[in-house]
Design a protein around this motif. Structure first.
Motif, mmCIF file in Angstrom:
data_model
loop_
_atom_site.group_PDB
_atom_site.id
_atom_site.type_symbol
_atom_site.label_atom_id
_atom_site.label_comp_id
_atom_site.label_asym_id
_atom_site.label_seq_id
_atom_site.Cartn_x
_atom_site.Cartn_y
_atom_site.Cartn_z
ATOM 1 N N PRO A 30 -7.193 4.996 -3.813
ATOM 2 C CA PRO A 30 -7.941 4.616 -2.900
ATOM 3 C C PRO A 30 -7.480 3.198 -2.359
ATOM 4 N N VAL A 31 -6.480 2.561 -3.596
ATOM 5 C CA VAL A 31 -6.621 0.725 -3.453
ATOM 6 C C VAL A 31 -5.417 0.465 -2.712
ATOM 7 N N PHE A 32 -4.175 1.996 -2.780
ATOM 8 C CA PHE A 32 -3.203 1.636 -2.081
ATOM 9 C C PHE A 32 -3.164 2.445 -0.678
ATOM 10 N N GLU A 33 -3.590 2.802 0.118
ATOM 11 C CA GLU A 33 -3.736 3.491 0.393
ATOM 12 C C GLU A 33 -2.988 2.934 2.153
ATOM 13 N N VAL A 40 0.538 -3.306 7.786
ATOM 14 C CA VAL A 40 -0.206 -3.952 6.557
ATOM 15 C C VAL A 40 1.199 -3.975 5.216
ATOM 16 N N PHE A 41 1.551 -3.019 5.058
ATOM 17 C CA PHE A 41 2.777 -2.910 3.917
ATOM 18 C C PHE A 41 3.627 -4.355 4.234
ATOM 19 N N ASN A 42 3.772 -4.547 4.815
ATOM 20 C CA ASN A 42 4.853 -5.394 5.602
ATOM 21 C C ASN A 42 3.934 -6.704 5.279
ATOM 22 N N GLN A 43 2.972 -7.784 5.328
ATOM 23 C CA GLN A 43 2.288 -8.478 4.718
ATOM 24 C C GLN A 43 2.588 -8.717 3.323
#
Length: 73
Positions: A30-33, A40-43
């Motif tokens: 859940p924390v990485f979902e 989001v990943f690209n931030q």
């Protein structure tokens, strides 16, 4: 550090090692979902010696180092 397509981080460590870290196996937690979303990943940023995202999401630096695979080139 560069966020690459496919939930991969291109990392450069202080000892000169370059490596790729696959985040995909972690997005089941859940924390990485939220990292499934490319926006989001690209931030991703380097923060206090690790990779972090908004909202206090980060990886243990040892996990990044030990679980990454050495990149070619």
């Amino acid at each position: 550090m560069t966020a690459l397509p496919g939930l991969v981080l291109d990392l450069a460590f202080v000892d000169g090692r370059r490596a790729l870290f696959d985040v995909a196996p972690f997005v089941v937690y859940p924390v990485f979902e939220c990292l499934k979303d490319p926006a989001v990943f690209n931030q991703a940023v380097v923060h206090h010696g690790t990779v972090a995202w908004p909202g206090g999401i980060d990886f243990d630096p040892d996990t990044l180092y030990l679980d990454s695979r050495t990149s070619v080139g």
